[in-house]
Design an enzyme around this catalytic site. Structure first.
Site, PDB file in Angstrom:
ATOM      1  N   HIS A  55     -18.323  -9.197   9.362  1.00  0.00           N
ATOM      2  CA  HIS A  55     -16.928  -8.975   9.716  1.00  0.00           C
ATOM      3  C   HIS A  55     -16.710  -7.524  10.141  1.00  0.00           C
ATOM      4  O   HIS A  55     -16.929  -6.601   9.363  1.00  0.00           O
ATOM      5  CB  HIS A  55     -16.038  -9.320   8.520  1.00  0.00           C
ATOM      6  CG  HIS A  55     -14.577  -9.236   8.787  1.00  0.00           C
ATOM      7  ND1 HIS A  55     -13.769  -8.281   8.206  1.00  0.00           N
ATOM      8  CD2 HIS A  55     -13.779  -9.979   9.583  1.00  0.00           C
ATOM      9  CE1 HIS A  55     -12.529  -8.457   8.612  1.00  0.00           C
ATOM     10  NE2 HIS A  55     -12.508  -9.487   9.450  1.00  0.00           N
TER      11      HIS A  55
ATOM     12  N   HIS B 105      -9.810  -2.728  15.726  1.00  0.00           N
ATOM     13  CA  HIS B 105      -8.960  -3.718  15.070  1.00  0.00           C
ATOM     14  C   HIS B 105      -7.473  -3.389  15.169  1.00  0.00           C
ATOM     15  O   HIS B 105      -6.658  -4.219  15.582  1.00  0.00           O
ATOM     16  CB  HIS B 105      -9.343  -3.871  13.596  1.00  0.00           C
ATOM     17  CG  HIS B 105      -8.460  -4.834  12.859  1.00  0.00           C
ATOM     18  ND1 HIS B 105      -7.303  -4.441  12.212  1.00  0.00           N
ATOM     19  CD2 HIS B 105      -8.549  -6.179  12.690  1.00  0.00           C
ATOM     20  CE1 HIS B 105      -6.729  -5.488  11.674  1.00  0.00           C
ATOM     21  NE2 HIS B 105      -7.465  -6.556  11.932  1.00  0.00           N
TER      22      HIS B 105
END
Length: 255
Positions: free
Chosen positions: A17, A59
């Site tokens: 991740h 992100h």
């Protein structure tokens, strides 16, 4: 299961991740290199686009958390952004750089804003990476746009509306028929007080031809519980923890 080259590895898949966010340098070339060195072949990442249409791997919409610099990616050009450093050291990579640097790695790409849809698909096409990416988003509208741009051969995940339908279908014992490019339901174990991933959810997804990938799981007991339910992939920030769990179960890739 629906057939996509992206999923051409034995399940359950192990996803790094953001390249392994627990290390602090998430979504950087350094993070991806570390994940690959550990044996990960699936990397989850995120994309925003700059004002001049360059898809970059990051992100947050804001730079502040990771760089200490005030500003929003969508308000900056690539020449402005290329000098910014994560933790004072790592550069923010472009999506095309990442795809070119690891030509055998599968990338699960979460497109974080509308402006990133077209640049992301264009970068994937230029890299010849249609078969080794899955396009994801938390927006059903954005996913529809990505599917229209990329075509049915590029794997996508379910958006929130389809996840809700799948959950309701699991309670009713019926199948679902999402758009042709949907390869997987990528979901948290629960959303607030509502449990999403249980045996009925996994069974219904499989009967509908879909894999189930669960994020973001860092606890080994939870990893084992999910694997016992039959999930097809786990996304983690703790790369060493997930690798140890898979190794103990003799399912780590290449071993």
């Amino acid at each position: 299961m629906r057939r996509f080259a992206f999923l051409d590895a034995p399940a359950p898949l192990a996803f790094a991740h953001r390249g392994g966010a627990a290390e602090g340098d998430e979504n950087t070339a350094e993070a991806f290199a570390r994940a690959v060195a550990l044996g990960y072949r699936y990397v989850e990442t995120d994309v925003h686009a700059t004002t001049d249409g360059v898809p970059v791997v990051f992100h947050d919409s804001s730079l502040l958390r990771l760089t200490g610099t005030d500003g929003r990616i969508g308000a900056l050009s690539w020449p402005d952004l290329r000098t910014v450093r994560i933790g004072g050291a790592a550069a923010i990579p472009r999506l095309d750089e990442v795809l070119d640097a690891w030509p055998t790695i599968r990338f699960n790409i979460d497109v974080k804003a509308e402006a990133g849809a077209e640049p992301t698909v264009a970068a994937v096409r230029r890299a010849g990476a249609n078969e080794r990416v899955l396009l994801a988003s938390f927006s059903d509208r954005r996913l529809a746009r990505l599917r229209a741009l990329a075509g049915p051969e590029v794997a996508t995940s379910m958006g929130p509306a389809w996840v809700a339908r799948l959950r309701l279908a699991s309670l009713a014992g019926v199948r679902v028929s999402p758009p042709p490019s949907v390869a997987a339901a990528q979901v948290p174990v629960r959303q607030g007080p509502v449990t999403i991933v249980d045996r009925r959810f996994v069974t219904t997804a499989h009967r509908s031809g879909l894999q189930v990938h669960v994020w973001t799981v860092d606890d080994p007991d939870e990893m084992n519980r999910l694997l016992d339910l039959g999930v097809d992939g786990i996304m983690t920030d703790r790369l060493d923890v997930l690798r140890n769990v898979y190794r103990a179960r003799h399912i780590w890739p290449g071993e």
